[in-house]
Motif scaffolding. Sequence first.
Motif, PDB file in Angstrom:
ATOM      1  N   UNK A 153      -6.073  36.567 -44.704  1.00 17.07           N
ATOM      2  CA  UNK A 153      -5.241  36.893 -43.529  1.00 17.07           C
ATOM      3  C   UNK A 153      -4.709  35.665 -42.809  1.00 17.07           C
ATOM      4  N   UNK A 154      -5.496  34.576 -42.745  1.00 15.86           N
ATOM      5  CA  UNK A 154      -5.001  33.337 -42.141  1.00 15.86           C
ATOM      6  C   UNK A 154      -3.823  32.780 -42.939  1.00 15.86           C
ATOM      7  N   UNK A 171      -0.158  43.532 -51.360  1.00 19.84           N
ATOM      8  CA  UNK A 171       0.622  42.775 -52.337  1.00 19.84           C
ATOM      9  C   UNK A 171       0.395  41.277 -52.187  1.00 19.84           C
ATOM     10  N   UNK A 172       0.336  40.809 -50.935  1.00 24.38           N
ATOM     11  CA  UNK A 172       0.125  39.384 -50.706  1.00 24.38           C
ATOM     12  C   UNK A 172      -1.231  38.957 -51.259  1.00 24.38           C
ATOM     13  N   UNK A 173      -2.268  39.729 -50.948  1.00 24.75           N
ATOM     14  CA  UNK A 173      -3.608  39.403 -51.417  1.00 24.75           C
ATOM     15  C   UNK A 173      -3.668  39.388 -52.948  1.00 24.75           C
ATOM     16  N   UNK A 174      -3.090  40.407 -53.558  1.00 29.10           N
ATOM     17  CA  UNK A 174      -3.118  40.496 -55.022  1.00 29.10           C
ATOM     18  C   UNK A 174      -2.395  39.319 -55.677  1.00 29.10           C
ATOM     19  N   UNK A 175      -1.245  38.976 -55.133  1.00 27.41           N
ATOM     20  CA  UNK A 175      -0.449  37.916 -55.741  1.00 27.41           C
ATOM     21  C   UNK A 175      -1.065  36.542 -55.542  1.00 27.41           C
ATOM     22  N   UNK A 218       5.743  34.463 -53.201  1.00 26.78           N
ATOM     23  CA  UNK A 218       6.795  34.370 -52.193  1.00 26.78           C
ATOM     24  C   UNK A 218       7.802  35.461 -52.487  1.00 26.78           C
ATOM     25  N   UNK A 219       7.849  36.540 -51.712  1.00 20.86           N
ATOM     26  CA  UNK A 219       8.758  37.654 -52.014  1.00 20.86           C
ATOM     27  C   UNK A 219      10.209  37.290 -51.738  1.00 20.86           C
TER      28      UNK A 219
END
Length: 226
Positions: A153-154, A171-175, A218-219
Amino acid sequence: MLVAVDCIIFGFDGFEIKLLLIQRGFDPEKNKWSLMGGFLRINESLDQAATRVLKQLTGIEGVYMEQLQTFGNPSRDPVERTVSAAYFALINIHEYEKQLSHEYHAEWFLLKKKPKLIFDHDEMVKQAQKKLRYKAALHPILFELLPDKFTIPQLQSLYEDIYNAHLDNRNFSRKVLSTGLLVKQKEKDKANSKKGAFYYKLNNRKYKANFQAFLKFIPNPDKLLD
């Protein structure tokens, strides 16, 4: 014609991006918020001037700064024709908080809530943000702003602040985990939730060997760089 330098210092406190500003001590625009700026001396380079000005006005030294661009609109300074070379840096606030001098009333402001700045300093900040987003999309430089142990999260908060965009948590965590750049720790940070979030450390070997893995989480980087 005068030559000046202006220093744009972004800081990360573990949760949000901030901007270091001072109150201008003389006219014009006395007491209004400003970047750290000063004039080039005859016996120094632009890099040396930027380092000197930052230390004199904030007490901070040892910061890597990169030259952004020059600003030379004829009307940018209402008193004298002045060309300014702008420099920018992104630092971990906690690493430099003991150095920060209050003699010139230097203060950290949330980047999203910064006050209006003098002259063309708002434009300088805007261009520095664009450059920072571009660099962060190409290389995992933002990891260097985090403490030795950090939570996902940070890390997500840092990227959301840099790109001014909301990133999907799952998605962020997985990637980010798929890059192999992080090493999970046994401890949890329970300060911000009852469940807590696991701490991670950066795998320095993979970090140095595989910069391009960073682009995977980075989406739509091209869209975010606009």
